[in-house]
Design an enzyme around this catalytic site. Structure first.
Site, short mmCIF file in Angstrom:
data_model
loop_
_atom_site.label_atom_id
_atom_site.label_comp_id
_atom_site.label_asym_id
_atom_site.label_seq_id
_atom_site.Cartn_x
_atom_site.Cartn_y
_atom_site.Cartn_z
N ILE A 63 71.50 -3.04 65.52
CA ILE A 63 71.64 -2.45 64.05
C ILE A 63 71.26 -0.93 64.20
O ILE A 63 69.89 -0.85 64.87
CB ILE A 63 70.65 -3.38 63.17
CG1 ILE A 63 70.76 -2.71 61.72
CG2 ILE A 63 69.38 -3.25 63.56
CD1 ILE A 63 70.16 -3.74 60.75
N SER A 64 72.09 -0.11 63.59
CA SER A 64 71.85 1.54 63.79
C SER A 64 70.44 1.78 63.10
O SER A 64 69.81 1.13 62.13
CB SER A 64 72.85 2.18 63.07
OG SER A 64 73.92 2.14 64.10
N GLN A 65 70.00 3.04 63.54
CA GLN A 65 68.80 3.51 63.00
C GLN A 65 69.20 3.87 61.60
O GLN A 65 70.23 4.56 61.41
CB GLN A 65 68.35 4.72 63.78
CG GLN A 65 67.39 5.59 63.50
CD GLN A 65 66.85 6.72 64.33
OE1 GLN A 65 67.85 7.02 65.39
NE2 GLN A 65 66.13 7.65 63.79
#
Length: 213
Positions: A63-65
Site C-alpha cells: 500500500i503506497s505511502q
C-alpha cells in the site's frame, strides 16, 4: 471494521504531515482525512496505518505511502465526474481516494488474490468504482477509452503506448518510470500525436507486471 475517534485524530495528524511536505490541494487532503487507511492494511500493521510510510499487503505488493498517493492524485487535477483509469488497484486505497474526489474510476489489477479481495472490500466501505478489472495494465482499457486521466501505481520500466493513446486531448497520465528507482512523470496530451512531459523527482514503487499468461 471500526473507525474510531482515535483513528480520525491520527488521520488529521497525517493530513498535517502531508501539508508540511508540500501537498496543497484541499480536496486531496480532505480525501486522505476521510478514508480509514487502517482498514486497507494487514492487522499486524494497524498501529502504523497513519504514519507516512508504505507497507506490505498481499501478493508481495504494497500500500503506497500516503504522500505518494496524495502527490500522484494532485498531479491528476481530478474534477468531479472525471473518467479515470487506474493501473494497479492493489489494496484499493488509491481507488478510494479517487472515488472520494467524485471520479468515475476504472481500475485494473493483475494479481488475482488482490483483485478478489479488493472487489469485495471497496463496496463494503461505500466506494464503488465503475469497473474493477482483472487484467494486464500495460494494455489499458481500450473499450472504455478515452479517459480524462490515467494513474499508474507501480513502477513501469517504460511508458506503455496504449495508455498514452487512451487519453483524451488535454488528458493527464501520471506514471512512475524506471527500474529500481522511478521518476514520477506527467504526460499531458496536447493533440492526437503530441504530448507535453514533466518530471517530478524520484520515487520507489513495486514493479508494474506484464501479464505473461
Amino acid at each position: 471494521m471500526k473507525d474510531t475517534f482515535k483513528h480520525k485524530g491520527l488521520r488529521q495528524q497525517l493530513v498535517t504531515t502531508l501539508k508540511n511536505k508540500g501537498i496543497t490541494n484541499e480536496a486531496v487532503l480532505n480525501a486522505i482525512g476521510n478514508i480509514p487507511r487502517h482498514l486497507f492494511m494487514d492487522s499486524s500493521f494497524l498501529d502504523y496505518a497513519y504514519k507516512d510510510m508504505a507497507f506490505p499487503i498481499a501478493a508481495e505488493q504494497t500500500i503506497s505511502q500516503p504522500y505518494t498517493v496524495a502527490f500522484q492524485t494532485e498531479l491528476l487535477q481530478v474534477q468531479k465526474e472525471d473518467k479515470i483509469l487506474e493501473i494497479g488497484t492493489g489494496s484499493g486505497y488509491q481507488t478510494a481516494v479517487l472515488c472520494e474526489l467524485g471520479a468515475k474510476v476504472y481500475s485494473i489489477e493483475r494479481q488475482q488474490e488482490l483483485f478478489k479481495k479488493t472487489s469485495k472490500f471497496l463496496p463494503k466501505l461505500g466506494y464503488r468504482a465503475k469497473k474493477l478489472i482483472f487484467g494486464d495494465g500495460y494494455k489499458g482499457l481500450n473499450e472504455e477509452a478515452p479517459f480524462d486521466s490515467i494513474i499508474v501505481t507501480a513502477g513501469a520500466p517504460f511508458v506503455p503506448k496504449p495508455l498514452l493513446s487512451q487519453l483524451k486531448i488535454g488528458g493527464r497520465l501520471v506514471i512512475p518510470v524506471g527500474d529500481d528507482v522511478q521518476i514520477m512523470t506527467l504526460f499531458i496530451r496536447k493533440d492526437t500525436k503530441q504530448f507535453e512531459q514533466h518530471e517530478f523527482g524520484e520515487f520507489r514503487f513495486v514493479p508494474l507486471l506484464e501479464d505473461k499468461n
